[in-house]
Design an enzyme around this catalytic site. Structure first.
Site, PDB file in Angstrom:
ATOM      1  N   LYS A  44      56.373  61.111  61.698  1.00 57.89           N
ATOM      2  CA  LYS A  44      57.705  61.713  61.594  1.00 57.89           C
ATOM      3  C   LYS A  44      58.214  61.966  63.009  1.00 57.89           C
ATOM      4  CE  LYS A  44      59.604  65.380  62.050  1.00 57.89           C
ATOM      5  NZ  LYS A  44      60.900  64.999  62.640  1.00 57.89           N
ATOM      6  N   GLY A  81      54.660  69.081  70.399  1.00 59.79           N
ATOM      7  CA  GLY A  81      55.965  69.737  70.425  1.00 59.79           C
ATOM      8  C   GLY A  81      55.835  71.149  70.966  1.00 59.79           C
ATOM      9  N   SER A  82      56.757  71.991  70.575  1.00 57.67           N
ATOM     10  CA  SER A  82      56.789  73.344  71.135  1.00 57.67           C
ATOM     11  C   SER A  82      55.683  74.224  70.528  1.00 57.67           C
ATOM     12  CB  SER A  82      58.151  73.977  70.845  1.00 57.67           C
ATOM     13  OG  SER A  82      58.348  74.055  69.452  1.00 57.67           O
ATOM     14  N   GLU A 106      49.316  69.596  70.512  1.00 58.88           N
ATOM     15  CA  GLU A 106      49.678  69.377  71.923  1.00 58.88           C
ATOM     16  C   GLU A 106      50.982  70.138  72.132  1.00 58.88           C
ATOM     17  OE1 GLU A 106      48.128  67.822  74.325  1.00 58.88           O
ATOM     18  OE2 GLU A 106      46.530  66.851  73.217  1.00 58.88           O
ATOM     19  N   CYS A 117      56.012  67.985  79.473  1.00 58.34           N
ATOM     20  CA  CYS A 117      55.173  69.160  79.210  1.00 58.34           C
ATOM     21  C   CYS A 117      54.233  69.488  80.361  1.00 58.34           C
ATOM     22  CB  CYS A 117      54.387  68.958  77.928  1.00 58.34           C
ATOM     23  SG  CYS A 117      53.403  67.468  77.970  1.00 58.34           S
ATOM     24  N   GLU A 150      58.802  77.881  80.179  1.00 57.60           N
ATOM     25  CA  GLU A 150      58.986  76.450  80.429  1.00 57.60           C
ATOM     26  C   GLU A 150      60.490  76.180  80.609  1.00 57.60           C
ATOM     27  OE1 GLU A 150      57.988  74.069  76.952  1.00 57.60           O
ATOM     28  OE2 GLU A 150      56.879  72.672  78.221  1.00 57.60           O
TER      29      GLU A 150
END
Ligand code: NAP
Length: 474
Positions: free
Chosen positions: A171, A224-225, A246, A280, A378
């Site tokens: 996805k 992702g976050s 991750e 990231c 971030e």
């Protein structure tokens, strides 16, 4: 048939509602994808579940042949893939080509590594017993991926999962589904058996819930976050889902007084400004020892000023647009917060909303302090805040002041000081005099709130394997 959803070896989704995909350089619509729901997600899960027994029974050599076909098609069509990536994500074309090569390297490395999934035998304490450890694929894998590396964040999961014998559902994010569709189109051309790879697009909360609730999905691999990663971990509790996470980072770089400043400036500029700082592991804060502080700031600013901001498709662009308005506003907020609290803007410091796109100048801030927003969150933008430190110990302490632990960097020519910093940092990846440490053959992942598990290297294969212990009485 328009290429929308890919389920059980067929393109489908024509009758579904459509979602537009935008070019972040100018806001233009560059494509549409299907908005699928639980029904289609369940169909993709069923297809992967049905394909698992036969795919997992192929030899690693047979699976490697399919993967190598996909790899070769990616290399053959790297320009088309790269252009699509720049169109929907914004990164400069030269970086998109680099990402396609990096993405393909995971497919190739894991095609080879699949042939080296070894079990072991254990010496028994009883004469009539034999003890064996088998490694087997976990089963159906679902991957949820981010927009900042539209191809590599898929192949870093797809390569090891398929090589291990798992079947796969991906996805992609709403921002960059077209690169994912193109990758799956290449997989279709490579001739993977139906159901081995499936693709769904649409509402992430609906698709995510169907995936997390399904007992057929044995592994979820998410990039992702941290915020969404935590949600998925909670949702996965009901089925005790095997997860790899991750997540976000907030990478520090520590520059010591004996650093080779040529290496430090080049490495930090490369790390921070690639992908407009939307990476990231890109450096988010820099700690420099006082005796080299002013020279370092000056030299980084000189390099930052050389970088050209613009549409990623234009020749000579170094920094493309920011992905969207929210991303742009976060960068502006971090810079404004720093400046209003006493930081000095050496270069940059401004953005522009231009013709439907959001752009931010490469920015260097000095005299920052640890309590500023930018030193704690971030930024995901082309901004380097530089903080003065007086000792190695202070550098380690400030670098570790974060709930994140993905990547960190140290610049020093001293083996003993470098070793002290490397061993003291609570981070999963360390670049020592190296601003671009990632590679297919190396483990990538974070400590603390940056994630669970590793991708890349032998560790990346582990994520898709179960351990089965067999005790056999003769
Ligand atoms: P994000 O908002 O967390 O989205 C990531 C993925 O999760 C997208 O596919 C998104 O789909 C999906 N998603 C969102 N809400 C969901 C939900 N409720 N259930 C299931 N899926 C959901 O992150 P992003 O903005 O795309 O990516 C940037 C972040 O990724 C940064 O924090 C960055 O540090 C991190 N990142 C980490 C690594 C690493 O290796 N550690 C690598 C790259 C990026 P939709 O977009 O369709 O909503």
């Amino acid at each position: 048939m328009e290429k929308l959803l890919y389920i059980n070896g067929s393109w489908t989704g024509d009758s579904l509602e459509k979602i537009e995909v935008f070019n972040p350089a100018n806001g233009e619509v560059v494509g549409t994808v299907a908005s699928c729901g639980k029904e289609e997600t369940d169909a993709a899960i069923d297809a992967a579940h049905k394909a698992f027994p036969s795919w997992s029974k192929l030899t690693a050599y047979e699976r490697a042949d399919y993967l190598m076909k996909l790899h070769d098609l990616m290399i053959e069509q790297k320009e088309e893939l790269a252009e699509l990536m720049t169109l929907e994500m914004g990164k400069p074309l030269k970086e998109s080509v680099g990402e396609v090569m990096y993405a393909a390297s995971f497919i190739k490395w894991y095609a080879e590594e699949g042939k080296r999934i070894y079990g072991r035998t254990i010496p028994s304490s009883a004469e009539n017993k034999r003890m064996q450890v088998l490694r087997q694929p976990v089963g159906v894998v679902a991957a949820i991926t981010p927009w900042n590396f539209p191809a590599a964040m898929i192949t870093r999961k797809l390569g090891p999962a398929l090589a291990a014998g798992c079947t796969f559902i991906v996805k992609p994010p709403k921002e960059t589904p077209l690169t994912a569709i193109k990758l799956v189109e290449l997989a279709d051309q490579a001739g993977f058996p139906k159901g081995v790879i499936n693709l769904v697009t649409g509402s992430s909360s609906v698709i995510g819930k169907a995936i997390m609730d399904s007992e057929k999905v044995r592994k979820v691999t998410f990039t992702g976050s941290t915020e969404i990663g935590k949600k998925l971990i909670e949702q996965g509790a009901a089925t005790v889902k095997n997860v790899s996470m991750e997540l976000g980072g907030h990478a520090p770089a520590v520059v010591l007084e004996d650093a080779d400043l040529n290496k430090a400036v080049a490495g930090i500029v490369a790390s921070k400004f690639r992908n407009a700082g939307q990476t990231c592991i890109c450096i988010n804060r820099v700690y420099v020892q006082e005796s080299v502080y002013e020279e370092f700031v000056e030299r980084v600013a000189v390099e930052a000023k050389k970088l050209k901001v613009g549409n990623g498709l234009d020749e000579g662009t170094d920094i493309g647009p920011i992905i969207n308005k929210d991303g742009y506003e976060k960068i502006s907020e971090h810079v404004e917060n720093a400046v209003s609290n006493g930081a000095e803007c050496v270069t940059g410091g401004k953005g522009r909303a231009d013709n439907g796109g959001y752009y931010y100048e490469p920015t260097v801030l000095k005299n920052v302090s640890q309590d500023m927003l930018i030193m704690n969150e971030e930024t995901f933008g082309p901004v380097i805040p530089i903080h003065k430190i007086s000792s190695v110990e202070e550098g380690i302490r400030l670098a570790n002041t974060s709930p994140f632990g993905l990547a960190a960097y140290v610049y020093t020519e001293s083996m003993s000081k470098g070793t002290q910093v490397v061993e003291g940092l609570d981070y999963g990846i360390i670049g020592w005099n190296d601003g671009v440490p990632s590679a297919a053959q190396a483990p990538f992942g974070g400590m603390k709130e940056s994630g669970l598990g590793r991708e890349g290297g032998v560790e990346g294969m582990e994520a898709y394997l179960e351990t089965k212990y067999v005790s056999f009485v003769l």
